[in-house]
Design a protein around this motif. Structure first.
Motif, short mmCIF file in Angstrom:
data_model
loop_
_atom_site.label_atom_id
_atom_site.label_comp_id
_atom_site.label_asym_id
_atom_site.label_seq_id
_atom_site.Cartn_x
_atom_site.Cartn_y
_atom_site.Cartn_z
N ALA B 146 -7.02 -4.69 11.28
CA ALA B 146 -8.48 -4.63 11.33
C ALA B 146 -9.07 -5.88 11.98
N LEU B 193 -17.30 -4.19 5.53
CA LEU B 193 -16.37 -3.06 5.61
C LEU B 193 -14.93 -3.50 5.34
N VAL B 194 -14.57 -4.68 5.87
CA VAL B 194 -13.19 -5.14 5.66
C VAL B 194 -12.93 -5.33 4.17
N ARG B 196 -14.36 -3.78 1.78
CA ARG B 196 -14.26 -2.45 1.15
C ARG B 196 -12.91 -1.81 1.43
N ARG B 199 -10.39 -3.35 -0.73
CA ARG B 199 -10.46 -2.96 -2.12
C ARG B 199 -9.89 -1.56 -2.34
N LEU B 200 -10.19 -0.67 -1.41
CA LEU B 200 -9.78 0.72 -1.60
C LEU B 200 -8.33 0.97 -1.20
N PHE B 201 -7.90 0.31 -0.13
CA PHE B 201 -6.57 0.62 0.39
C PHE B 201 -5.54 -0.43 0.00
N LEU B 209 -4.76 3.87 8.50
CA LEU B 209 -6.00 4.62 8.26
C LEU B 209 -5.85 5.98 8.93
N THR B 210 -5.13 6.88 8.27
CA THR B 210 -4.82 8.13 8.95
C THR B 210 -5.11 9.34 8.10
N THR B 211 -6.01 9.21 7.11
CA THR B 211 -6.32 10.38 6.30
C THR B 211 -7.05 11.43 7.12
N LEU B 212 -7.93 10.96 8.02
CA LEU B 212 -8.76 11.89 8.78
C LEU B 212 -8.06 12.25 10.08
N LYS B 213 -7.75 13.52 10.21
CA LYS B 213 -7.04 13.95 11.41
C LYS B 213 -7.60 15.26 11.93
N GLY B 214 -7.33 15.56 13.19
CA GLY B 214 -7.60 16.88 13.76
C GLY B 214 -9.05 17.19 13.99
#
Lengths: 513, 214
Positions: B146, B193-194, B196, B199-201, B209-214
């Motif tokens: 990041a 954002l960093v 956050r 904290r989350l990841f 960061l690959t949850t969102l795909k397609g």
């Protein structure tokens, strides 16, 4: 005067929202609510929740904004056709057109927010404190989008467009869960890269303006008057940067990768704004530079870029729509498709193509916001974005299901809805310009998208509802927002009003010189 | 002559960034690069008797040499980022790519300005600025942490600034100030954002960061 009022309302609302004592309700909880109701004479009105009250005030503010922007549009259509004020505002038909779209979508989103936000609070997805933040950001977002087309300085437009990214990043990452933070990160980073490219484009426009035309300002009128002295080679390179840069923000493929993430993770009222307005504001910026490039370079080069990016977007979106599982991502890809269509329409050139493209911008903004609002409620009802888990919407929420079904027909361009007219005009423009290959590819891909969208949405709407689901009641605000937008969808589907057609022609004249 | 020194310093710092393997090195090189940019702005200001550019030079120094590197290093300290930049291309290949990017920028610019005329210096400055933009983009794509993405973007920003300075007389003052404001806000938002993400990841590796795909 009008301009100031339009800008003042969202700005004031954003400030007010930060200082409204919503939190007290949360701290004191029910006790305070009860005391409030006693103070109000024990009537039921005391039970109107404060966040709902603020939402209503907000929507009222945007009603005024909408009314005034209509008045402003009316003034633009009469001589002298431009409004200049305070040395920084310059409004012509093109600005008025984009301002009007922003006002309409912002008004509907502010209505929709009322029910949406109180529902989020009931489900404890966001806290009372966050409601304040939400309304503050929502208003700042609308403020910057209303401001961007009004400014007369191209660099200021750039700055305001960058501000829209930075403000809406928090609206995308509002839920503070993994997915939405990921989306917000990608959104900020990718759009900032894009906007940096756009800045380089602006610098090169300025370079040729100062060197070849001796204009040392980015003032729109001064640049425009000197535009024929620009060096065509420099303008060409600058235009490429402008297209790549603002195109990123407009969601043109292949720079679109932030768009599905951001649209699917943002709160639904914001998704409507992102798709309906934000993308279009970037197109506005591109158009301004295309206008500057015409006197020296002609329209052909811009047209090629428009068609290249447009076809790319159509291909990408058609593929992803077919295999999509997530409802809001589906709509996001459909936005890429429509932006691609608009881009192709602009590429088909004056007069027919530009007219059709502008009309399509309006129709898409209205229809897509409509769809995002319906999708927002659908997602709420099923508590998932996954379309495989959605079925039998008609038995759960008949109103939303009906709207969703109508919306998908409107979105894919079936008569008698508004997108049908603009799509036909775009295809006719392609045939009229003897661009048969483009027309053929466009028709083929549109058919694919039609099949894909219809299949997905009918699966959601019809069928048996899952066992554990009970019938829900949509909030009144959703119905109001959806019906408000439906008016435009049906109205513009029957006939484009004369005044609106006049506005579009005036915009077309500005673009083609 | 001084122009050449500042521009080559700027260019050198770009190549140092390409071969950097640690975040601290990357950020410090960025500060060095901004120092050259600030000095160049100062030089142009004196040369063209342009008072506004003096302010710009000062702002570059305060914001990009002092504040932003400190902010980034503070983030790094607070959330214990690994020093490793996670090179997806090794340094040798990266260096070759960077050279190609420079040549590419040269080709680009030579279409606009000729390098032989009296504007040769300007042409060189534009070439360096284009190189910076492309190398910034390269860093963002091939160094997937990041913070290195943020530095990549700031390098791109430096590049555009150099281009603006290379134009005789610079860009209008208001514009440059506004761009500074913008960079400042950008860094603030990125910082939030960093934190956050962290904290989350519990990591800030953007390859994951690959949850969102397609």
């Amino acid at each position: 005067m009008f301009i100031l009022v339009i800008l003042f309302i969202p700005f004031a609302l954003s400030i007010i929202s930060l200082f409204t004592p919503l939190e007290k309700v949360a701290d004191g909880g029910l006790k305070l609510l009860l005391r409030q109701s006693v103070k109000d004479g024990g009537s039921l009105t005391g039970f109107i929740k404060k966040e709902r009250l603020f939402g209503i005030i907000n929507a009222f503010g945007y009603a005024i904004v909408l009314g005034i922007s209509l008045l402003l549009t009316a003034r633009i259509l009469t001589p002298p056709y431009v409004i200049r004020q305070f040395g920084i505002f310059y409004i012509d038909a093109l600005s008025a057109f984009f301002m009007l779209i922003t006002a309409i979508i912002a008004f509907s989103a502010s209505i929709y927010s009322i029910g949406y936000i109180s529902n989020e609070i009931e489900e404890a997805k966001i806290s009372f404190h966050n409601t304040k933040v939400y309304y503050c950001l929502f208003n700042l977002f609308c403020f910057s989008m209303l401001l961007a087309p009004m400014l007369n300085n191209l660099a200021l437009v750039w700055i305001v467009i960058e501000m829209t990214t930075l403000i809406s990043a928090f609206l995308v990452g509002f839920h503070n869960v993994k997915e939405s933070i990921e989306a917000a990160w990608k959104y900020v980073i990718i759009c900032s890269v894009g906007i940096t490219f756009a800045l380089l484009g602006i610098i090169f426009f300025y370079y040729t303006a100062s060197k070849d035309a001796h204009v040392t300002s980015l003032h729109w009128l001064k640049m425009y008057e000197a535009a024929r002295f620009f060096n065509p080679h420099t303008v060409k390179i600058a235009l490429i940067f402008i297209f790549v840069g603002y195109g990123t923000k407009a969601g043109l493929a292949p720079m679109h990768s932030w768009l599905p993430d951001a649209h699917s993770q943002a709160l639904s009222p914001v998704s409507g704004l992102l798709s309906g307005v934000l993308l279009k504001i970037s197109l506005y910026a591109i158009l301004r530079f295309v206008i500057l490039a015409i006197p020296s370079l002609g329209y052909a080069f811009s047209a090629q870029l428009f068609i290249l990016f447009g076809l790319c977007s159509l291909f990408v979106s058609a593929g992803f729509i077919l295999v999509q599982k997530d409802l809001k991502r589906l709509l996001a890809y459909s936005s890429i498709e429509h932006i691609g269509l608009v881009s192709i329409a602009f590429g088909l050139g004056p007069v027919a193509g530009i007219y059709a493209g502008l009309l399509h911008i309006f129709n898409h903004a209205v229809t897509k916001a409509f769809m995002f609002f319906c999708a927002g409620d659908t997602v709420k009802a099923y508590r998932t974005n996954n379309m495989n888990l959605m079925q039998g919407m008609f038995k759960i929420a008949p109103f939303t299901a009906g709207a969703l079904l109508l919306g998908v027909f409107a979105l894919t361009g079936s008569p008698p809805f508004s997108i049908f007219i603009s799509k036909i005009l775009i295809i006719l423009a392609a045939f009229g310009g003897k661009r048969y290959a483009i027309a053929a590819v466009m028709l083929l891909l549109l058919a694919v998208v039609f099949a894909g969208l219809l299949q997905h949405i009918t699966k959601i709407v019809f069928g048996n509802k899952p066992q554990n689901m009970i019938k829900i009641k949509e909030p009144l605000s959703t119905k109001a927002a959806v019906l408000f937008l439906a008016i435009f969808i049906v109205w513009f589907g029957m006939k484009v009003p004369v005044w609106f057609s006049g506005l579009l022609s005036a915009c077309g004249k500005i673009i083609s010189g | 002559m001084l122009t050449i020194i500042f521009l080559s310093g700027f260019l050198l710092s770009l190549f140092l960034m390409v071969v950097a393997k640690r975040i601290t090195a990357l950020v410090k090189t960025f500060a060095l690069q901004s120092l050259f940019l600030s000095l160049y702005a100062l030089y142009v200001a004196v040369l063209q008797r342009h008072a506004e550019l003096l302010i710009i030079s000062g702002l570059i120094f305060i914001l990009k040499v002092i504040i932003i590197p400190r902010v980034i290093l503070r983030i790094k300290r607070r959330i214990n980022v690994e020093e490793d930049l996670g090179l997806t291309l090794n340094t040798q290949v990266s260096l070759i790519v960077a050279l190609f990017l420079m040549y590419f920028s040269y080709l680009f610019i030579s279409r606009i300005i000729s390098f032989s005329s009296g504007e040769a210096m300007q042409a060189v400055a534009f070439t360096v600025s284009f190189t910076a933009v492309f190398i910034g983009l390269f860093l963002m794509i091939f160094r997937q942490k990041a913070l290195s993405q943020v530095v990549g973007l700031l390098v791109m920003e430096n590049g555009t600034f150099l281009a603006a300075l290379a134009i005789t007389g610079g860009m209008p003052f208001l514009v440059e100030i506004a761009i500074f404001f913008d960079v400042f806000i950008f860094v603030l938002i990125i910082e939030i954002l960093v934190y956050r993400i962290n904290r989350l990841f519990t990591h800030i590796d953007t390859t994951k960061l690959t949850t969102l795909k397609g």
